[in-house]
Design a protein around this motif. Structure first.
Motif, PDB file in Angstrom:
ATOM      1  N   SER A 118       0.816  -1.216   0.000  1.00 37.10           N
ATOM      2  CA  SER A 118       0.000   0.000   0.000  1.00 37.10           C
ATOM      3  C   SER A 118       0.845   1.260   0.000  1.00 37.10           C
ATOM      4  N   ASP A 119       2.063   1.153  -0.530  1.00 35.72           N
ATOM      5  CA  ASP A 119       2.938   2.325  -0.608  1.00 35.72           C
ATOM      6  C   ASP A 119       2.965   2.823  -2.052  1.00 35.72           C
ATOM      7  N   ASP A 120       4.096   3.384  -2.495  1.00 34.20           N
ATOM      8  CA  ASP A 120       4.170   3.978  -3.833  1.00 34.20           C
ATOM      9  C   ASP A 120       3.895   2.981  -4.948  1.00 34.20           C
ATOM     10  N   GLN A 124       7.028  -6.074  -3.486  1.00 30.76           N
ATOM     11  CA  GLN A 124       6.547  -4.716  -3.247  1.00 30.76           C
ATOM     12  C   GLN A 124       7.489  -3.644  -3.785  1.00 30.76           C
TER      13      GLN A 124
END
Length: 767
Positions: free
Chosen positions: A391-393, A485
């Protein structure tokens, strides 16, 4: 992994490679019991047989090709049909497919994109074509599924028109070459060289078609090994590749600068045609017992590892393992390349992407004619299953290449698997490949299974301080990276199972939505024009003498068509020649348009019977210097226009606008050391522009100089190659001589240049 053969080779029975040389005759005698000359064996390539079947001339050295089918997308078909209409089009003489996969989103410019789609639909009805609505399929996937046939030839107005893996010789060219076919004319080229791509072994798990393609591109591009040649894929390794895998390699051959490609066919390809309900379009295709090639690329499939093409070219390749082991050195090199590409306007910092000693990328995209295939997406889903992208960049977008593929992914559960990971699955769209979709944030790095990673190709705008970069990778390694990720990871690290579901093609999707006239034209249908669709402006014939002003000077090793006319949102204006021309060189040389338009005032004055010097005062001392040495030169026998210099322009897209926008702005010529592709040089010629060459070394002129080319029309008429030109020093009133070359031109190409453009040529030669 990849080895390039020095000199030609003989291929015996499709298996054994014999190098041309003193021992070749003896080896051939032993292998086949007879001597075989190179000239005889050249006729045994698959390429030769297909070209011969489509050649309408009686000379196999000077081909005049008629294609079986044509295809265009919504950046190019309006200009093509408008040109053909202006030249006398009455009916599409062969199947012509109009797809809508580039400006599908209709997101820029108000109604103009959908207006163009309505134009395309009405033209398909009026002239007897096929219309594929937006989001149904990208141009090349539709062509594979519905148009390809073993032994046939297809011409498309997109550079990645490649269907060789299906036994179809396909070529991507600028729009004017399709206009010629629409007017029942021919595609005229010299017999191209043919290079064997000899494959052995089988790819290891985790290695996909993009990895093989990038390895080949990295080996051949800078050497020009296959430039304007046909790549012919042979060898036992092909049988170890699925048809989808072969397609994924084949589409990327465009990035080698080859002319076309062709592969031998087998039961795997037969099964592909059977599944698509077109068994009649299949036949076995193989080279003859002894075939001769002008070179050979040896590809050991089992030795290829996951690859990455770093910004800003598909040939800037490394293994992912090599990149991870040498991050600082390689990132330094890329940042230096960025300074060259962006003329020092902005800084592109990749070192900031290194976290805990590893490269952390910001975005993944699997899309288009290269990445959106069924097997690519299924393998990516297998790697990601049970993982999540975070749920980051980091984001991940997946674009299946056609609605039939999308439907099958939904039916077999792959679509749900991908969505559960956080990936977004979208409809068929070429946007990420040309800068109109999934544009990264400023400073970000995107990894993509798409076709190109040129500067600005991802949608950034250097002139406005926005810069991002694209690295090309295979879908499998993109998925492995997404599973981590965003930390760059090769797919060979994945130890799980590839499920390899069987593909089922549903033809009803197209039957229920695609308009197919079945070749029947309906004259009662009125062509629907949106307010943005404009006719081409009037263009003058080539004058006897030319005064050129150099208005841009580019010294990059290679200049792409995207730098000559940016892709992305600018393409929304492709149906309005004057509006689109305002974007020419805007991301490479923002002053170009203003300079060119200033010079164009002089030509407009001449066309109106006025004094050119009054419209362009800087021309007065130039004319005075010219008349001192050439007193016969006057306003009744000169033309005034602009020119650009670039070391090697024209790599990349087939879009004719790279040339036509210069012409619309008053361009009369390009000057180069070399032209990166045949298609760009052809675009120049078809728009009446002189494709001048100068020898490498110190230029005899600089940006802003006036050049005088006397008797240029006579030189073209009399087939001169070397032309004496002059730099003009208006202050000293002197002329300094230098030489320009035109290179090879067919008789028709000379006439097109003399008439001023292809439209004028057909107006002049109407029967």
């Amino acid at each position: 992994m990849i080895e390039l053969q020095n000199g030609g080779v003989y291929l015996v029975n499709g298996e054994n490679v014999i190098a041309d040389g003193p021992d070749a005759a003896a080896q051939l005698q032993q292998a086949v019991g007879r001597s075989v000359s190179a000239e005889e064996a050249k006729k045994e390539t698959m390429a030769y047989g297909i070209l011969k079947a489509h050649n309408t001339s009686d000379n196999m050295d000077a081909l005049q090709i008629k294609f079986d089918k044509l295809t265009s997308h919504d950046i190019t078909y309006v200009g093509i049909i408008q040109t053909a209409r202006a030249s006398g089009l009455e009916k599409f003489p062969i199947p012509y497919v109009l797809t809508n996969c580039h400006n599908s989103l209709c997101a820029v410019g108000g109604t103009i994109n959908e207006d163009d789609h309505m134009y395309g639909l009405s033209c398909a009805k009026r002239y007897g074509g096929i219309y594929v609505p937006p989001h149904q399929a990208v141009i090349h996937q539709f062509a594979r599924e519905m148009l390809a046939g073993v032994g046939s030839m297809i011409l498309g107005s997109d550079s990645h028109t490649r269907y060789g893996a299906l036994g179809t010789m396909a070529m991507g060219e600028g729009g004017p070459e399709l206009v010629k076919q629409l007017l029942s004319k021919t595609y005229d080229i010299k017999m191209p060289g043919v290079v064997a791509v000899y494959m052995t072994g089988s790819p290891v798990p985790g290695v996909g078609p993009q990895d093989v393609a990038l390895a080949i591109i990295g080996a051949v591009f800078e050497k020009g090994y296959v430039k304007n040649k046909v790549m012919e894929f042979v060898g036992p390794g092909i049988s170890n590749l699925s048809t989808d895998f072969r397609i994924g390699v084949d589409v990327m051959t465009t990035e080698t600068t080859c002319l076309s490609s062709i592969w031998r066919t087998d039961d795997a390809v037969k099964g592909w045609y059977d599944e698509h309900g077109r068994s009649g379009d299949y036949r076995p295709l193989n080279p003859g017992a002894v075939a001769y090639y002008d070179g050979c690329i040896h590809v050991e499939l089992d030795k290829i590892r996951p690859m990455i093409a770093m910004p800003f070219h598909p040939s800037n390749v490394y293994t992912i393992e090599e990149l991870n082991a040498n991050l600082d050195e390689i990132l330094n090199d890329v940042e230096k390349r960025a300074q060259v590409s962006f003329n020092g306007q902005v800084s592109y910092d990749l070192h900031s992407k290194v976290k805990n000693g590893r490269l952390l990328v910001d975005q993944g995209v699997i899309a288009g004619c290269a990445g959106g295939g069924f097997e690519n997406i299924c393998d990516a889903a297998d790697i990601l299953r049970g993982q999540y992208i975070g749920s980051d960049d980091f984001t991940l977008s997946v674009y299946p290449a056609s609605s039939p593929i999308y439907k099958e992914l939904a039916a077999n559960g792959v679509l749900a698997d991908l969505m559960e990971t956080g990936a977004v699955v979208k409809t068929a769209f070429c946007g990420p490949c040309f800068g109109a979709g999934d544009t990264p944030a400023n400073g970000h790095l995107s990894i993509r299974h798409s076709t190109r990673n040129f500067p600005n190709r991802e949608g950034s705008k250097v002139q406005e301080g926005q810069v991002a970069g694209v690295a090309l990778m295979d879908a499998r390694s993109i998925a492995a990276t997404a599973a981590n990720q965003g930390y760059l990871t090769p797919a060979t690290d994945f130890a799980g199972e590839y499920r390899r579901p069987v593909y089922h093609f549903d033809k009803n999707i197209y039957e229920h939505r695609v308009f197919d006239s079945h070749g029947k034209a309906d004259e009662s249908v009125e062509v629907r024009f949106g307010p943005n669709i404009k006719d081409w402006p009037t263009m003058s014939a080539l004058p006897e003498n030319l005064i050129l002003k150099v208005v841009s000077e580019i010294h990059d090793p290679v200049t792409t068509t995207d730098e000559l006319i940016p892709s992305g949102e600018t393409s929304s204006y492709r149906s309005n020649p004057l509006r689109l021309a305002e974007f020419a060189l805007s991301r490479k040389d923002p002053l170009y348009v203003g300079r060119a338009k200033e010079v164009q005032k002089a030509q407009h004055a001449l066309e109106e019977g006025k004094c050119a010097g009054e419209a362009l005062p800087a021309l007065k001392p130039v004319m005075k210097a010219i008349k001192a040495q050439f007193p016969e030169t006057g306003h009744d026998n000169i033309g005034v226009g602009s020119t650009i210099f670039a070391v090697k322009p024209g790599d990349g897209s087939a879009r004719e606008q790279a040339a036509s926008c210069q012409k619309v702005l008053g361009g009369w010529a390009n000057i180069a050391n070399d032209y990166a592709t045949k298609r760009y040089r052809s675009n120049l010629i078809n728009w009446g522009m002189l494709p001048f060459l100068v020898d490498e070394g110190e230029l005899p002129f600089k940006n802003g100089d006036f050049l005088f080319v006397p008797q240029v029309r006579s030189a073209v008429e009399t087939k001169k190659n070397s032309i004496t030109a002059y730099t003009v020093d208006p202050e000293a009133g002197t002329l300094k001589e230098f030489q320009l070359r035109l290179g090879d031109l067919t008789d028709d190409e000379r006439e097109i240049i003399l008439d001023g453009c292809l439209i004028n040529y057909y107006r002049e030669h109407k029967s």
